[in-house]
Scaffold this motif. Structure first.
Motif, short mmCIF file in Angstrom:
data_model
loop_
_atom_site.label_atom_id
_atom_site.label_comp_id
_atom_site.label_asym_id
_atom_site.label_seq_id
_atom_site.Cartn_x
_atom_site.Cartn_y
_atom_site.Cartn_z
N PRO A 55 -0.14 8.07 -4.93
CA PRO A 55 0.59 7.86 -3.67
C PRO A 55 -0.31 8.10 -2.46
O PRO A 55 -1.14 9.01 -2.46
N HIS A 56 -0.12 7.28 -1.44
CA HIS A 56 -0.98 7.36 -0.25
C HIS A 56 -0.96 8.75 0.36
O HIS A 56 -1.98 9.26 0.85
N THR A 57 0.21 9.39 0.34
CA THR A 57 0.34 10.73 0.95
C THR A 57 -0.45 11.80 0.20
O THR A 57 -0.69 12.88 0.74
N MET A 58 -0.82 11.51 -1.05
CA MET A 58 -1.58 12.48 -1.84
C MET A 58 -3.08 12.21 -1.83
O MET A 58 -3.85 12.96 -2.42
N GLN A 59 -3.50 11.15 -1.17
CA GLN A 59 -4.92 10.81 -1.13
C GLN A 59 -5.61 11.51 0.03
O GLN A 59 -5.07 11.58 1.14
N ARG A 60 -6.80 12.01 -0.22
CA ARG A 60 -7.59 12.66 0.83
C ARG A 60 -8.07 11.62 1.85
O ARG A 60 -8.41 10.50 1.50
N LYS A 61 -8.11 12.05 3.09
CA LYS A 61 -8.71 11.20 4.12
C LYS A 61 -10.24 11.33 4.09
O LYS A 61 -10.96 10.39 4.43
#
Length: 524
Positions: A55-61
């Motif tokens: 999920p995008h919200t769990m990916q590091r920036k």
């Protein structure tokens, strides 16, 4: 060749010193220790790029700021740090009183390094881990026999967490009976481990602490006065941290049961009890063992450890889930416990620690476990007999009635020389020996606590005794030698003593350190 003649019965020791940076300070951009192979085309087609499904919200920036270091420098870094430590494989470790530091069979370390054990994943399908589940289950059966309890959980990750789990079970038990609101008191003793009171307090209980009688035994009359309709439970270590075993413990548990309370037993250190006494016959409803103490698994600087928690059949339904069951020729994880307190950690337990303990028990057998207890008690009483002959040393309370450890006192030494137990502690490092004082509060004045397990020979004990004899002589003849210790160490006394007490100076992570040093630079 002429044999070296040692004038002293103690060893000269000088701690290694490396001006070793923290690993983050060794970072060199682009340096690497492992070159990962490219992903096979067929694997990539099957599982994708390994990122898109997250999920995008769990990916590091941003990538994690991990140090980039080559293999050789990593190896040097950790080997240097290892030379700056003491441990049970390095010195006679009888000075870690209450913690049962014993020799860990190296064959057991080889067992747990098998990839089939080291690479287990807690989310594997049960069909793929039948062997490991079998070891969990069979260790449960061993623990039942050793303690008299009916079911065990290996989920708690420490003795303190096992105490917290037991306090949680007590609370849930009384809630289910409709008595949770008014049963709000837990009784313990001053010489039991501080975690007993602390974990019960975290659960919201009022703590009632029993102090000893003139002989050092928990005062049974004070217990009678303490129990009431508000009593939820009684938690105690026996022997307590003085090493004194209470032979009337069944009377204590009977009194608490008559008041409607639950009795739970801290057996983190059961080294002198194996095959001799059991929690069941002493009237306890629950107990726990530290596998990383009594059962020859390493402490590992606080983890990974296991507080093996056992309960009677009446309390099985309150255990944390899952527990391992054996049905229809298969081992499985059972989650369906009617009144379970839930989980106290994410997964079932530390598999490698469980394997070590199981291997140790199976290698010794029933008679071997009993022999462990006999030798541990013999070693302790030999040490006790010798220690009482050292000038300035004493062991308060009843004489000649100690089990696997003793809490001694340098009160006389301090009064006559000014040398304190902390001074002795630092001087012991000059001989490469560890020495522990006591839990707070210092009920025993100027305390130090020694526990020789079955692992140590008479020669080992004599070396430790000679070091303390020498320090006692120095205290009376030249106290500056002790007061100024350590004399051979690369690190000496710290001038400023508030680093542990002042949160403003705590830096438990590299990120915190950078933030605080940056703030200091801005102030300057």
């Amino acid at each position: 060749m002429q044999r070296i003649q040692r004038k002293s019965k103690t060893r000269d020791f000088h701690q290694a010193k490396w001006n070793e940076p923290i690993i983050f300070e060794l970072h060199q951009p682009g340096e690497t220790g492992v070159e990962l192979p490219p992903v096979h085309e067929q694997i990539a087609l099957t599982v994708g790029d390994g990122k898109s499904k997250i999920p995008h919200t769990m990916q590091r920036k941003n990538k994690p700021e991990l140090p980039e270091i080559g293999q050789a420098r990593v190896l040097r870094h950790y080997l240097r740090l290892s030379q700056e430590t003491l441990g049970s494989d390095f010195n006679v470790e009888i000075g870690q009183g209450t913690c049962t530091m014993k020799y860990i069979p190296k064959i057991n370390e080889m067992l747990i390094r098998d990839p089939k054990i080291m690479e287990l994943h807690p989310l594997q399908n049960e069909d793929t881990v039948q062997g490991m589940l079998e070891i969990f289950y069979k260790l449960d059966l061993c623990m039942r026999e050793i303690s008299g309890m009916d079911y065990f959980s290996f989920q708690p990750s420490s003795g303190t967490q096992a105490l917290f789990t037991m306090a949680s079970i007590v609370q849930k038990y009384h809630e289910q009976r409709g008595e949770g609101d008014h049963r709000d008191e837990i009784i313990t003793t001053i010489f039991s481990h501080p975690s007993q009171a602390a974990t019960a307090a975290v659960k919201g209980y009022k703590i009632i602490t029993l102090h000893p009688d003139e002989n050092g035994f928990p005062d049974i009359e004070k217990l009678k006065a303490a129990v009431s309709e508000r009593t939820a439970g009684f938690v105690v270590a026996n022997p307590e941290d003085t090493g004194i075993f209470n032979p009337k413990i069944k009377e204590f548990t009977d009194i608490v049961h008559q008041a409607g309370g639950i009795c739970f037993y801290d057996q983190a250190n059961a080294n002198g009890l194996l095959g001799i006494t059991r929690a069941k016959e002493a009237g306890f409803d629950m107990c726990f063992f530290n596998l990383h103490k009594t059962f020859a698994a390493p402490h590992m600087c606080g983890g990974p450890a296991t507080g093996a928690l056992g309960v009677t059949a009446e309390l099985k339904e309150f255990l944390p889930v899952p527990i391992v069951q054996f049905r229809d020729e298969n081992y499985s994880l059972e989650y369906d416990l009617k009144h379970s307190i839930g989980k106290v950690r994410a997964f079932h337990g530390v598999a490698q620690t469980v394997v070590r303990a199981y291997a140790w028990i199976r290698a010794l057998g029933a008679e071997g476990l009993k022999e462990v207890a006999k030798i541990a008690v013999l070693n302790n009483n030999y040490l006790y007999h010798k220690m009482l002959k050292i000038r300035g040393a004493d062991a308060p309370y009843v004489k000649g009635h100690r089990l696997e450890q003793v809490r001694y006192s340098w009160e006389q030494l301090t009064k006559e020389t000014g040398v304190t137990t902390e001074d002795v502690q630092l001087r012991m490092t000059d001989f490469g020996l560890h020495y522990w004082t006591s839990h707070h509060p210092y009920i025993v004045k100027q305390p130090f606590t020694l526990e020789p397990t079955e692992s140590y020979s008479k020669q080992d004990l004599d070396e430790y005794i000679h070091a303390l004899e020498q320090i006692s002589n120095e205290a009376y003849e030249n106290p500056a030698t002790v007061k100024n210790a350590p004399n051979n160490s690369t690190i000496h006394k710290i001038d400023e003593q508030d680093y542990l007490e002042n949160p403003e100076k705590w830096c438990i992570t590299w990120r915190t350190y950078l933030k605080k040093t940056k703030a200091c630079d801005l102030v300057k």
